[in-house]
Design a protein around this motif. Structure first.
Motif, mmCIF file in Angstrom:
data_model
loop_
_atom_site.group_PDB
_atom_site.id
_atom_site.type_symbol
_atom_site.label_atom_id
_atom_site.label_comp_id
_atom_site.label_asym_id
_atom_site.label_seq_id
_atom_site.Cartn_x
_atom_site.Cartn_y
_atom_site.Cartn_z
ATOM 1 N N ALA A 41 0.679 -2.695 -5.647
ATOM 2 C CA ALA A 41 0.464 -1.883 -4.454
ATOM 3 C C ALA A 41 -1.084 -1.410 -4.737
ATOM 4 O O ALA A 41 -1.234 -0.688 -5.559
ATOM 5 N N CYS A 42 -1.726 -1.215 -3.355
ATOM 6 C CA CYS A 42 -2.914 -0.250 -3.531
ATOM 7 C C CYS A 42 -2.266 1.198 -3.346
ATOM 8 O O CYS A 42 -1.610 1.493 -2.609
ATOM 9 N N LEU A 43 -3.020 2.221 -4.161
ATOM 10 C CA LEU A 43 -2.580 3.576 -4.006
ATOM 11 C C LEU A 43 -3.468 4.120 -3.153
ATOM 12 O O LEU A 43 -4.955 4.343 -3.554
ATOM 13 N N TRP A 44 -3.602 4.967 -2.178
ATOM 14 C CA TRP A 44 -4.228 5.959 -1.198
ATOM 15 C C TRP A 44 -3.622 7.232 -1.127
ATOM 16 O O TRP A 44 -2.999 7.462 -0.235
ATOM 17 N N PRO A 45 -4.100 8.111 -1.957
ATOM 18 C CA PRO A 45 -3.346 9.424 -1.984
ATOM 19 C C PRO A 45 -4.042 10.041 -0.744
ATOM 20 O O PRO A 45 -5.034 9.876 -0.104
ATOM 21 N N ALA A 46 -3.313 10.881 -0.096
ATOM 22 C CA ALA A 46 -3.563 11.729 1.183
ATOM 23 C C ALA A 46 -3.251 13.434 0.770
ATOM 24 O O ALA A 46 -2.482 13.664 0.658
ATOM 25 N N LEU A 47 -4.736 13.947 1.172
ATOM 26 C CA LEU A 47 -4.517 15.265 1.005
ATOM 27 C C LEU A 47 -4.687 15.698 2.495
ATOM 28 O O LEU A 47 -5.314 15.563 3.470
ATOM 29 N N LEU A 85 0.971 -1.066 -0.079
ATOM 30 C CA LEU A 85 0.015 -0.137 0.065
ATOM 31 C C LEU A 85 0.878 1.287 0.162
ATOM 32 O O LEU A 85 1.840 1.426 0.762
ATOM 33 N N VAL A 86 0.863 2.211 -0.866
ATOM 34 C CA VAL A 86 1.439 3.542 -1.011
ATOM 35 C C VAL A 86 0.638 4.601 -0.920
ATOM 36 O O VAL A 86 -0.382 4.648 -1.448
ATOM 37 N N ILE A 87 1.066 5.349 -0.063
ATOM 38 C CA ILE A 87 0.159 6.573 0.116
ATOM 39 C C ILE A 87 1.133 7.711 0.122
ATOM 40 O O ILE A 87 2.113 8.258 0.806
ATOM 41 N N PRO A 88 0.897 8.419 -1.259
ATOM 42 C CA PRO A 88 1.349 9.829 -1.609
ATOM 43 C C PRO A 88 0.834 11.052 -0.904
ATOM 44 O O PRO A 88 -0.448 10.921 -1.003
ATOM 45 N N VAL A 89 1.524 11.783 -0.370
ATOM 46 C CA VAL A 89 0.896 12.970 0.406
ATOM 47 C C VAL A 89 1.420 14.237 0.088
ATOM 48 O O VAL A 89 2.261 14.603 -0.857
ATOM 49 N N ALA A 90 0.284 15.211 0.001
ATOM 50 C CA ALA A 90 0.262 16.551 -0.663
ATOM 51 C C ALA A 90 -0.711 17.480 0.334
ATOM 52 O O ALA A 90 -1.724 17.000 0.586
#
Length: 261
Positions: free
Chosen positions: A208-214, A148-153
């Motif tokens: 991997a599942c992708l869960w962006p984070a705002l 699982l990958v969480i890219p944050v912005a």
């Protein structure tokens, strides 16, 4: 409000036993890591957090239990620590009083298995406290085994100039966006940095599942936030997304896949 085709879920639902979670990007990685770790612990899971980069002491202030443990001591030291604390942070050494060494990315499966944890969370990127970033050639320090990958912005970047004081590696960001330095940042710029294979999705394992984070979602206009939600909900690579306001109150939204528990 949730986009059409999406559904609300709890933060604790996005990861489960056996997951290796990698967090990248800028604007709230450490806070998001511990928020997710604590949510999983409340669900009854045991969680190890770490970094695959150098760790500076201030970023570990929220770690409920910090252990300095090299890999050859993991099996002896980590399971008892998890028996006493459901969330622990593991580093391999402390070369200076203000700096710790994280783990090599390829040791993530060994750390998960040796510790007896249910979930491993790895902060795999650095951003020097900026709101947005693009990775350099050697970044991120992505565990190849991440599930699982969480890219944050951070949405507080919207309207600010594309400049180093707000954006880490601003020249790389400008190249990815096709924008000049000092251009005012837009919601579309944030979306690109979260989902572009050269930025938020860089080095993410294909399975991997992708869960962006705002983060700082209350800094954006409702119309802007809804545009991001619609883009996430319809994107073929996005399993769901996370939102956090300026007070770090979190919500999660599942896009188009069945819940992972």
């Amino acid at each position: 409000m949730t986009s059409q085709g999406a559904s609300n879920c709890s933060l604790a639902e996005i990861a489960g036993p056996g997951d290796i979670v990698a967090i990248v990007g800028a604007g709230g990685k450490t806070t998001t890591m511990f928020a997710l770790a604590n949510a999983l612990a409340e669900r009854g899971l045991r969680v190890v957090t770490t970094k695959s980069t150098t760790i500076h002491r201030p970023s570990m202030a929220r770690a409920p239990r910090l252990l300095i443990s090299p890999p050859d001591r993991w099996r002896a030291e980590l399971p008892p620590a998890l028996d006493a604390h459901p969330v622990i942070t593991v580093v391999t050494a402390a070369p200076t009083p203000r700096r710790y060494n994280g783990i090599p990315p390829d040791l993530a499966p060994e750390l998960l298995e040796s510790s007896g944890a249910d979930v491993l969370m790895v902060e795999a990127d650095g951003a020097r406290r900026r709101l947005l970033k693009a990775p350099a050639s050697h970044e991120p320090a992505m565990p190849p085994s991440a599930t699982l990958v969480i890219p944050v912005a951070c949405l507080a970047a919207v309207g600010r100039p594309l400049a180093e004081r707000h954006v880490h590696r601003s020249e790389l960001v400008a190249a990815i966006l096709g924008a000049a330095l000092d251009t005012p940042l837009t919601i579309d710029h944030v979306l690109t940095l979260l989902l572009d294979p050269r930025a938020g999705r860089k080095s993410a394992p294909p399975t991997a599942c992708l869960w962006p984070a705002l983060t700082a979602t209350d800094k954006a206009e409702t119309e802007q936030l809804n545009a991001l939600r619609d883009a996430f909900s319809s994107h073929p690579n996005v399993s769901g997304w996370i939102e956090a306001d300026a007070d770090w109150t979190y919500a999660a939204h599942r896009a188009h896949v069945a819940p992972r528990v």
